[in-house]
Design an enzyme around this catalytic site. Sequence first.
Site, mmCIF file in Angstrom:
data_model
loop_
_atom_site.group_PDB
_atom_site.id
_atom_site.type_symbol
_atom_site.label_atom_id
_atom_site.label_comp_id
_atom_site.label_asym_id
_atom_site.label_seq_id
_atom_site.Cartn_x
_atom_site.Cartn_y
_atom_site.Cartn_z
ATOM 1 C CD GLU A 99 -6.854 32.254 18.858
ATOM 2 O OE1 GLU A 99 -7.609 31.468 19.445
ATOM 3 O OE2 GLU A 99 -6.928 33.303 18.712
ATOM 4 N NE ARG A 104 -12.946 28.907 18.220
ATOM 5 C CZ ARG A 104 -13.011 30.144 18.559
ATOM 6 N NH1 ARG A 104 -14.163 30.929 18.422
ATOM 7 N NH2 ARG A 104 -11.762 30.813 19.204
ATOM 8 N NE ARG A 125 -16.215 34.235 16.982
ATOM 9 C CZ ARG A 125 -15.150 34.298 17.838
ATOM 10 N NH1 ARG A 125 -14.287 35.321 17.789
ATOM 11 N NH2 ARG A 125 -15.067 33.645 19.002
ATOM 12 C CB ALA A 174 -19.230 46.862 18.957
ATOM 13 N N GLY A 187 -6.727 37.062 20.972
ATOM 14 C CA GLY A 187 -6.320 38.356 20.525
ATOM 15 C C GLY A 187 -7.284 38.764 19.234
ATOM 16 C CG HIS A 241 -16.750 31.270 22.564
ATOM 17 N ND1 HIS A 241 -16.455 31.574 23.782
ATOM 18 C CD2 HIS A 241 -16.047 31.654 21.530
ATOM 19 C CE1 HIS A 241 -15.100 32.251 23.339
ATOM 20 N NE2 HIS A 241 -14.915 32.386 22.134
ATOM 21 C CG HIS A 269 -14.377 27.991 22.695
ATOM 22 N ND1 HIS A 269 -12.988 26.895 23.105
ATOM 23 C CD2 HIS A 269 -13.405 28.915 22.052
ATOM 24 C CE1 HIS A 269 -11.941 27.454 22.894
ATOM 25 N NE2 HIS A 269 -12.066 28.511 22.032
ATOM 26 C CD GLU A 299 -21.104 37.490 20.775
ATOM 27 O OE1 GLU A 299 -20.117 38.080 21.159
ATOM 28 O OE2 GLU A 299 -21.510 36.228 21.064
#
Length: 511
Positions: free
Chosen positions: A114, A288, A378, A16, A51, A343, A228, A367
Site C-alpha cells: 500500500e 494519504r 499513520r 486491541a 490488511g 478515517h 482517507h 486506536e
Amino acid sequence: MNATDSETLVVGGGIAGCAAALEAARAGGDVVLATKAARPEETNSYWAQGGIAVTRSDPETFRADIIEAGAGACDPDAVETLVSEARPAVEDILIETLDVPFDTDGDEFDYGREAAHSESRILHVDAATGAAILPRFLAYLDEETDVTVREETTALDLVTHEGRVHGALLEQDGAVSVHFAGGTVLATGGIGAAYDRTTNPDSATGDGIAMGALAGADVADMEYVQFHPTALDTALVGSDGDRDGDESDDTGTFLLSEAVRGEGGVLRNGDGERFMPEIHPDGSLAPRDVVAGAVASERERTGAVRLDVSEVAFDASFPGLAKRCRERGVDPEDGIPVAPAEHFCCGGLAADMDGRTSLGRLFAAGECARTGVHGANRLASTSLLEGLVVGRRAGRQAVGVEPEAVEVSEPRDSDPDLPARFASEKADRLRRTMTEYVGLERTSDGLARAATSIRRLKGEVDAYTRTRTSRELYELRNATVTALLVVRAATENDESRGCHHRSDTEVQYAD
Ligand SMILES: Cc1cc2nc3c(=O)[nH]c(=O)nc-3n(C[C@H](O)[C@H](O)[C@H](O)COP(=O)(O)OP(=O)(O)OC[C@H]3O[C@@H](n4cnc5c(N)ncnc54)[C@H](O)[C@@H]3O)c2cc1C
C-alpha cells in the site's frame, strides 16, 4: 448498589480489546470484556480492508517507512517494539491461534503493498481482512477461553480513587452497575462519529479517550486526525444517511481501500484528467494526506473526483467493494465517485507500548491510545498491528491485582424519557462544526469558532448528564469532549505536519 468485579476489565471488542483479553486470560487472569457492540460490524477492526503489515526480510525498511510516514513525530523506541513484535504477534495470535486464512500465492503468503510502503509486506484476506479476523477472534474468546464477553454493555465512566482506576460504570439493558477491576484496559477505538463523512461506524464516539481524559489521564497528538482520500462520495450517489455498519441498510459512505490504487486504480477529476502525477512523484499512491488534500481541492474545482478502475480486475480482486458499489447504483466501470473521509485518530490516551497510561491501573490500546508509533500520520495497515501488539502487551500487564471495591456514588439507571431527538440533533451540530472547521484544512479563526460552538454544546449535554443516564447521551458527551481535545491540540499547534494542516500559518514541518 449492584456491583460485579474481575481482576481485569477490558472495554472494547475490536482487535486491541480481544488481544488484551486473550493475553490476560493466558496469564491466568479472571477477565471480563465489555463491548457496547451487538455485532462485530460495530467496530473499526471489522471494516479493515487492506490488511496487517508484518516484517519481511529487513526490519529496518519497515521501521523507516513508519517513521517517514509519521513525519518526524514518531517515538522511535515505540516503532522498534512494534516492528520487532509484528511477526511474532501475528504468527502467535492470528495464524496459530485463530487460523486466519490469509491469501496465499502458491506456498507463500500473498503480501500486498500500500501507499508509502517500500515493499510488499501486508497480509490480507481478499480486501476484507478485518471481517476475516474479528468474528473469529470474538468466537474464540467466547468458546475457547475463560474470558467473559459481555456484549451490548457500555462503559459510561471510569471509577477512580486517589489517582488510580478501579473499573468502570457499565450500562446494560438500561441498568447501570459498577464493575470493579484490578486492571482496566480501554480499547474503545476511534472518533469518526464526530465528522459528517467517516469510514468508521456510528459508534466510534471516542468513548475511551473522553472517559480517560475526564478521569485525568494525559492525552497527546489529538490534532493528527487522518482523512482517507477515497471514500464513496455520497453527495454524488444519493443519501449520506446512517453509518451503523449494517450492510443491509447501507446508505452511508464506505472506504475504497488504497489497495485498489495499488492494483492500478487512478484518480481523475471532473474533467476526466489525472491530477496526481503533477502533485507527487508517486501519483495516486502518494501519502494519504497529500492525496486527500488533492482530492478535496479537485473535487471542489471540478465538481467530482472518480477512481478509475478500468485497469484493475475489480470484480475479481475486490468482490465485496464491487458489490457495495453496485448496491449503491454505481457501476465501477464508470469510475467510482470518491471524497476524503475521517478515517483514523493518530492521537489518544498517552500510553507506553505496554498500554500504561498516566493513571495507575489504567491501560489503553489500539486506536484510542497514543503510543507514538503513528506520529503525525499513520502508515497504512499498521493499526491492526498496533492493536494486536499493544493489546497483547497491555493484557499481560493488567493482571495480578485484585479488584478493590472503592466508594462510588449511586449510579442512575438509564432514563427512557430522554427526548428522542435531543442527542441526534446535537450530534448533527457537532459533526457539521467539526467538518467545517476541523477537517483537512484548519485556521485559527475556524478553530476558535469550533471551540465556541462545541463548548456551548457540551454545556447543554452536561446539563442533561447531571440528571439522566443513557448510552446515547454519554456517547454524545464523549464525542464533544474528544472533539474539544482535537480542537485544542489543533489550535495550540500552528505547524503543518503529517495530517494536521494549518492553512493560516507558514510554519511547515521539513525533515
Ligand atoms: C473502513 C476501515 C478500513 C481500515 N483498514 C485498515 C487496514 O486495512 N489495516 C489496518 O491496519 N487498519 C485499518 N483500519 C484502521 C483499523 O481498523 C482500526 O484503527 C483498528 O481496527 C482499531 O481497533 P481497536 O480495537 O482499537 O478499535 P475498534 O475495532 O473500533 O473496536 C472498538 C471496540 O470498543 C467498543 N466500545 C467503544 N466504546 C465503548 C464503551 N463506551 N463501552 C464498551 N465498549 C465500547 C466498540 O463497540 C468496539 O467493540 C481501517 C479502519 C476502517 C474504519
